[in-house]
Motif scaffolding. Structure first.
Motif, PDB file in Angstrom:
ATOM      1  N   SER A 406     -67.318 -76.347  81.277  1.00 57.23           N
ATOM      2  CA  SER A 406     -66.964 -76.341  82.706  1.00 57.23           C
ATOM      3  C   SER A 406     -65.635 -77.050  82.928  1.00 57.23           C
ATOM      4  O   SER A 406     -64.785 -76.586  83.709  1.00 57.23           O
ATOM      5  N   VAL A 407     -65.461 -78.163  82.244  1.00 56.90           N
ATOM      6  CA  VAL A 407     -64.199 -78.900  82.341  1.00 56.90           C
ATOM      7  C   VAL A 407     -63.066 -78.081  81.736  1.00 56.90           C
ATOM      8  O   VAL A 407     -61.964 -77.995  82.289  1.00 56.90           O
ATOM      9  N   PHE A 408     -63.341 -77.462  80.592  1.00 58.30           N
ATOM     10  CA  PHE A 408     -62.307 -76.693  79.901  1.00 58.30           C
ATOM     11  C   PHE A 408     -61.746 -75.582  80.780  1.00 58.30           C
ATOM     12  O   PHE A 408     -60.528 -75.452  80.934  1.00 58.30           O
ATOM     13  N   VAL A 409     -62.616 -74.773  81.363  1.00 61.75           N
ATOM     14  CA  VAL A 409     -62.124 -73.644  82.153  1.00 61.75           C
ATOM     15  C   VAL A 409     -61.369 -74.133  83.383  1.00 61.75           C
ATOM     16  O   VAL A 409     -60.379 -73.511  83.810  1.00 61.75           O
ATOM     17  N   LEU A 410     -61.800 -75.244  83.953  1.00 58.44           N
ATOM     18  CA  LEU A 410     -61.072 -75.806  85.093  1.00 58.44           C
ATOM     19  C   LEU A 410     -59.670 -76.234  84.673  1.00 58.44           C
ATOM     20  O   LEU A 410     -58.687 -75.981  85.388  1.00 58.44           O
ATOM     21  N   CYS A 411     -59.567 -76.872  83.504  1.00 53.42           N
ATOM     22  CA  CYS A 411     -58.257 -77.327  83.027  1.00 53.42           C
ATOM     23  C   CYS A 411     -57.338 -76.152  82.717  1.00 53.42           C
ATOM     24  O   CYS A 411     -56.124 -76.227  82.953  1.00 53.42           O
ATOM     25  N   VAL A 412     -57.904 -75.062  82.179  1.00 53.89           N
ATOM     26  CA  VAL A 412     -57.091 -73.868  81.930  1.00 53.89           C
ATOM     27  C   VAL A 412     -56.538 -73.334  83.252  1.00 53.89           C
ATOM     28  O   VAL A 412     -55.345 -73.015  83.366  1.00 53.89           O
ATOM     29  N   LYS A 413     -57.385 -73.243  84.256  1.00 59.30           N
ATOM     30  CA  LYS A 413     -56.931 -72.736  85.563  1.00 59.30           C
ATOM     31  C   LYS A 413     -55.852 -73.627  86.158  1.00 59.30           C
ATOM     32  O   LYS A 413     -54.796 -73.150  86.620  1.00 59.30           O
ATOM     33  N   LEU A 414     -56.098 -74.939  86.138  1.00 61.68           N
ATOM     34  CA  LEU A 414     -55.148 -75.870  86.766  1.00 61.68           C
ATOM     35  C   LEU A 414     -53.816 -75.857  86.031  1.00 61.68           C
ATOM     36  O   LEU A 414     -52.746 -75.806  86.670  1.00 61.68           O
ATOM     37  N   ALA A 415     -53.838 -75.914  84.705  1.00 64.67           N
ATOM     38  CA  ALA A 415     -52.594 -75.924  83.935  1.00 64.67           C
ATOM     39  C   ALA A 415     -51.811 -74.629  84.134  1.00 64.67           C
ATOM     40  O   ALA A 415     -50.571 -74.644  84.244  1.00 64.67           O
TER      41      ALA A 415
END
Length: 424
Positions: A406-415
């Motif tokens: 969940s954290v990973f996909v959020l970080c991909v979107k934000l970056a």
């Protein structure tokens, strides 16, 4: 979320929403780790039968007292186990200690310092180099880097290394003396080499430097998640092309039994094995034969090993499904990244948009999720497009993995949104 068609206003709105979600996650002070492909405790427990299995009987079937010195090639029964895994004759196998990486390092060092089968030692060449299919395994690259052996990137395809590129490089540069291969469920892409790729690799020995060697790291030979995936045999292909000396194969039980107390195997032609033995005679009085006997008793038949690996698969499948579900839900309808769903092995390879991987990894780390360092899947730690991220789902409990993804996909979107805003 389609980045390329988004307006600045849309991107700014996404960035605001994603940043707020990210800050909320950071407040949880997570401490999750999906950096390396270690077996979980549940997987390690599968081999706890090794403890006490000898019950005071230390003699192998051929009468060898495994408690004593000697036996450079390892026990016959252990070599037979390695032969079953690699699908080669047992007389072409040496059974060693707990680490195939150690055997690989030993083999590279042998080629570098002494040469194989009477060929020129690599250190005497002007600029010895290995071909490195990328993305690939960081520990392979570390061996070359430590010895000062150059590395040349070769792109990975869905069938294995780009053989047009590999063949051209080998033809044009006689200082290319090796290629690293993880042929089944490749680390990290999950690719299994196709027959044409294996056949063309086997023919490289016809045009390469006579000292050229294929380092065939078959680490995931029996690590299928569902139906068995068949890897064409490199040994048979080299025999057909009269290049048997060009390949050295490796495998181990590191992700089969106890990761820190397994048995490793190297298989090669008689000439190559003779080269390896000459150096081994100076560095060891023999491997841990007691541990080799324990493994041979645990897997007295190859069918027992297959059944054991099915138990591993039942533990791993939900974790790989978790990763796949998160990626598909987050990016299935987007242009933020690409990935493949592996049929076995230990990793999932994810490619961000160009220039985003390092930032994804930094953001994840600040949110409490450790990922393999950016660039680790490329020689010298330099991913030329800053795209590839290796995800290792095996070690954490499923609940922790779910949170980490969940954290990973959020970080991909934000970056990705922030990167796109920089370009407008």
């Amino acid at each position: 979320m389609l980045i390329d068609s988004a307006t600045r206003d849309q991107l700014q709105e996404w960035e605001k929403e994603l940043s707020a979600q990210y800050q909320r996650i950071c407040q949880h002070q997570l401490n999750l780790d999906i950096t390396r492909g270690k077996p979980s405790a549940d997987q390690l427990h599968l081999a706890d039968g090794l403890d006490g299995i000898l019950n005071g009987d230390y003699r192998a079937a051929d009468g060898t007292d495994t408690r004593n010195y000697g036996g450079l090639d390892g026990l016959t029964c252990a070599r037979e186990l390695g032969a079953d895994i690699l699908q080669v004759p047992s007389d072409e196998v040496i059974a060693g200690g707990n680490s195939s990486l150690t055997l690989m390092y030993h083999a590279v060092l042998t080629g570098y310092l002494f040469g194989f089968a009477g060929n020129t030692p690599w250190r005497e060449l002007q600029s010895p180099k290995f071909l490195c299919p990328v993305p690939g395994y960081d520990r392979h690259f570390s061996i070359c880097e430590q010895l000062g052996i150059g590395m040349v990137n070769v792109p990975m395809t869905e069938q294995g290394p780009d053989m047009d590129a590999a063949e051209a490089l080998v033809r044009d540069d006689s200082d290319i003396i090796g290629i690293w291969c993880v042929p089944k469920f490749s680390n990290p892409t999950g690719v299994t080499y196709g027959k044409e790729t294996v056949d063309r690799l086997a023919r490289l020995g016809q045009v390469a430097n006579p000292g050229f060697r294929i380092f065939w790291d078959n680490a995931y030979a029996i690590h299928d998640l569902e139906q068995q995936v068949n890897l064409p045999g490199i040994r048979a292909a080299t025999l057909e092309n009269d290049t048997a000396d060009s390949v050295i194969q490796f495998a181990s039980t590191s992700k089969v039994t106890h990761a820190g107390a397994g048995v490793a195997f190297v298989s090669a032609s008689p000439a190559n094995l003779a080269s390896l033995r000459r150096q081994m005679q100076a560095m060891t009085i023999g491997p841990d034969k007691v541990n080799q006997l324990r493994h041979s008793r645990l897997f007295a038949e190859f069918t027992m090993l297959r059944e054991h690996m099915q138990k591993h698969a039942r533990i791993l499948k939900p974790k790989f499904a978790c990763v796949s579900d998160h990626l598909e839900t987050a990016f299935g309808e987007s242009d933020l990244g690409t990935w493949a769903t592996p049929r076995g092995g230990y990793f999932v390879s994810f490619d961000t948009r160009a220039g985003c991987a390092a930032e994804v990894i930094r953001l994840a780390a600040e949110a409490g999720v450790k990922l393999t360092p950016a660039g680790a899947t490329f020689p010298y730690g330099k991913d030329p497009e800053d795209r590839n991220i290796r995800i290792a789902p095996s070690f954490p409990p499923l609940e922790e993995l779910d949170t980490a993804m969940s954290v990973f996909v959020l970080c991909v979107k934000l970056a990705t949104v922030r990167k796109q805003l920089e370009t407008l």
